[in-house]
Design a protein around this motif. Structure first.
Motif, PDB file in Angstrom:
ATOM      1  N   GLY A  56      14.063  14.663   8.196  1.00 16.29           N
ATOM      2  CA  GLY A  56      13.364  13.675   9.006  1.00 16.29           C
ATOM      3  C   GLY A  56      14.324  12.620   9.510  1.00 16.29           C
ATOM      4  O   GLY A  56      15.386  12.930  10.025  1.00 16.29           O
ATOM      5  N   ASP A  57      13.974  11.368   9.347  1.00 18.99           N
ATOM      6  CA  ASP A  57      14.810  10.247   9.770  1.00 18.99           C
ATOM      7  C   ASP A  57      15.810   9.935   8.656  1.00 18.99           C
ATOM      8  O   ASP A  57      15.868   8.825   8.133  1.00 18.99           O
ATOM      9  N   ALA A  58      16.603  10.940   8.295  1.00 18.48           N
ATOM     10  CA  ALA A  58      17.443  10.880   7.100  1.00 18.48           C
ATOM     11  C   ALA A  58      18.479   9.765   7.148  1.00 18.48           C
ATOM     12  O   ALA A  58      18.744   9.142   6.114  1.00 18.48           O
ATOM     13  N   GLY A 116       0.790  -1.222   0.000  1.00 20.46           N
ATOM     14  CA  GLY A 116       0.000   0.000   0.000  1.00 20.46           C
ATOM     15  C   GLY A 116       0.824   1.276   0.000  1.00 20.46           C
ATOM     16  O   GLY A 116       0.305   2.344   0.308  1.00 20.46           O
ATOM     17  N   TYR A 117       2.114   1.182  -0.340  1.00 20.61           N
ATOM     18  CA  TYR A 117       2.960   2.364  -0.365  1.00 20.61           C
ATOM     19  C   TYR A 117       2.632   3.213  -1.588  1.00 20.61           C
ATOM     20  O   TYR A 117       2.519   2.704  -2.699  1.00 20.61           O
ATOM     21  N   ASN A 118       2.509   4.515  -1.394  1.00 18.43           N
ATOM     22  CA  ASN A 118       2.243   5.435  -2.489  1.00 18.43           C
ATOM     23  C   ASN A 118       3.574   5.852  -3.104  1.00 18.43           C
ATOM     24  O   ASN A 118       4.313   6.641  -2.521  1.00 18.43           O
ATOM     25  N   LEU A 119       3.872   5.333  -4.278  1.00 20.49           N
ATOM     26  CA  LEU A 119       5.117   5.662  -4.966  1.00 20.49           C
ATOM     27  C   LEU A 119       4.884   6.591  -6.151  1.00 20.49           C
ATOM     28  O   LEU A 119       5.762   6.767  -6.991  1.00 20.49           O
ATOM     29  N   ASP A 120       3.704   7.196  -6.202  1.00 20.05           N
ATOM     30  CA  ASP A 120       3.373   8.100  -7.294  1.00 20.05           C
ATOM     31  C   ASP A 120       3.769   9.543  -7.000  1.00 20.05           C
ATOM     32  O   ASP A 120       3.605  10.409  -7.842  1.00 20.05           O
ATOM     33  N   ARG A 121       4.266   9.813  -5.800  1.00 26.85           N
ATOM     34  CA  ARG A 121       4.664  11.165  -5.434  1.00 26.85           C
ATOM     35  C   ARG A 121       6.082  11.450  -5.925  1.00 26.85           C
ATOM     36  O   ARG A 121       6.795  10.550  -6.319  1.00 26.85           O
ATOM     37  N   PHE A 174      10.174  13.875  10.746  1.00 24.03           N
ATOM     38  CA  PHE A 174      10.704  12.638  11.307  1.00 24.03           C
ATOM     39  C   PHE A 174       9.579  11.625  11.469  1.00 24.03           C
ATOM     40  O   PHE A 174       8.553  11.917  12.065  1.00 24.03           O
ATOM     41  N   ASP A 175       9.757  10.441  10.911  1.00 22.97           N
ATOM     42  CA  ASP A 175       8.744   9.387  10.993  1.00 22.97           C
ATOM     43  C   ASP A 175       9.466   8.048  10.978  1.00 22.97           C
ATOM     44  O   ASP A 175      10.040   7.660   9.970  1.00 22.97           O
ATOM     45  N   VAL A 176       9.448   7.350  12.106  1.00 24.13           N
ATOM     46  CA  VAL A 176      10.178   6.089  12.199  1.00 24.13           C
ATOM     47  C   VAL A 176       9.357   4.888  11.745  1.00 24.13           C
ATOM     48  O   VAL A 176       9.869   3.773  11.709  1.00 24.13           O
ATOM     49  N   SER A 177       8.097   5.106  11.381  1.00 26.04           N
ATOM     50  CA  SER A 177       7.274   3.980  10.936  1.00 26.04           C
ATOM     51  C   SER A 177       7.698   3.539   9.540  1.00 26.04           C
ATOM     52  O   SER A 177       8.248   4.319   8.759  1.00 26.04           O
ATOM     53  N   CYS A 178       7.436   2.278   9.238  1.00 25.54           N
ATOM     54  CA  CYS A 178       7.729   1.777   7.889  1.00 25.54           C
ATOM     55  C   CYS A 178       6.951   2.567   6.845  1.00 25.54           C
ATOM     56  O   CYS A 178       7.502   2.947   5.813  1.00 25.54           O
ATOM     57  N   GLN A 179       5.695   2.836   7.122  1.00 24.33           N
ATOM     58  CA  GLN A 179       4.848   3.546   6.161  1.00 24.33           C
ATOM     59  C   GLN A 179       5.325   4.974   5.927  1.00 24.33           C
ATOM     60  O   GLN A 179       5.063   5.546   4.880  1.00 24.33           O
ATOM     61  N   GLY A 180       6.031   5.535   6.903  1.00 17.35           N
ATOM     62  CA  GLY A 180       6.486   6.918   6.775  1.00 17.35           C
ATOM     63  C   GLY A 180       7.924   7.070   6.325  1.00 17.35           C
ATOM     64  O   GLY A 180       8.388   8.195   6.155  1.00 17.35           O
ATOM     65  N   SER A 181       8.637   5.961   6.131  1.00 20.05           N
ATOM     66  CA  SER A 181      10.032   6.096   5.709  1.00 20.05           C
ATOM     67  C   SER A 181      10.433   5.167   4.561  1.00 20.05           C
ATOM     68  O   SER A 181      11.253   5.553   3.726  1.00 20.05           O
ATOM     69  N   VAL A 182       9.874   3.983   4.489  1.00 21.54           N
ATOM     70  CA  VAL A 182      10.261   3.055   3.419  1.00 21.54           C
ATOM     71  C   VAL A 182       9.867   3.578   2.033  1.00 21.54           C
ATOM     72  O   VAL A 182      10.703   3.551   1.119  1.00 21.54           O
TER      73      VAL A 182
END
Length: 104
Positions: A56-58, A7-12, A23-31
């Motif tokens: 963020g979590d660079a 469900g990752y949005n890769l269209d951005r 900063f977002d350490v969740s998988c959905q917010g960084s992967v």
């Protein structure tokens, strides 16, 4: 496949994400961002720089992007040599043992 399965949005675009990314350490917010860093890159170094540029979590995103993009572009010899020169002997041997066990 990644979008369908996870469900990752890769269209951005990275340029659209940068202004509001935090900063977002969740998988959905960084992967997805790490994957998009590769999709907008033409080299290993460019992918890692793209990931860092988001902020963020660079460090985590750059690590993920570097690992993903290595499979696509490989790591340039100059970067690999510089990184290996900084490793203590025990970690360098561990890295080399891993590479012998799992060659590219």
């Amino acid at each position: 496949e990644i979008t369908r399965r996870f469900g990752y949005n890769l269209d951005r675009r990275l340029a659209d994400i940068r202004p509001d990314y935090a900063f977002d350490v969740s998988c959905q917010g960084s992967v997805p961002e790490a994957i998009m860093a590769l999709l907008e890159a033409g080299s290993w170094e460019e992918a890692v720089r793209n990931a860092v540029s988001l902020g963020g979590d660079a460090d985590t995103q750059a690590c993920m992007a570097g690992g993903i993009v290595e499979a696509y572009f490989g790591v340039p010899d100059t970067i690999r040599e510089q990184a290996e020169a900084r490793l203590p002997p025990n970690l360098l041997e561990t890295t080399r043992a891993f590479e012998r066990r799992f060659p590219a």
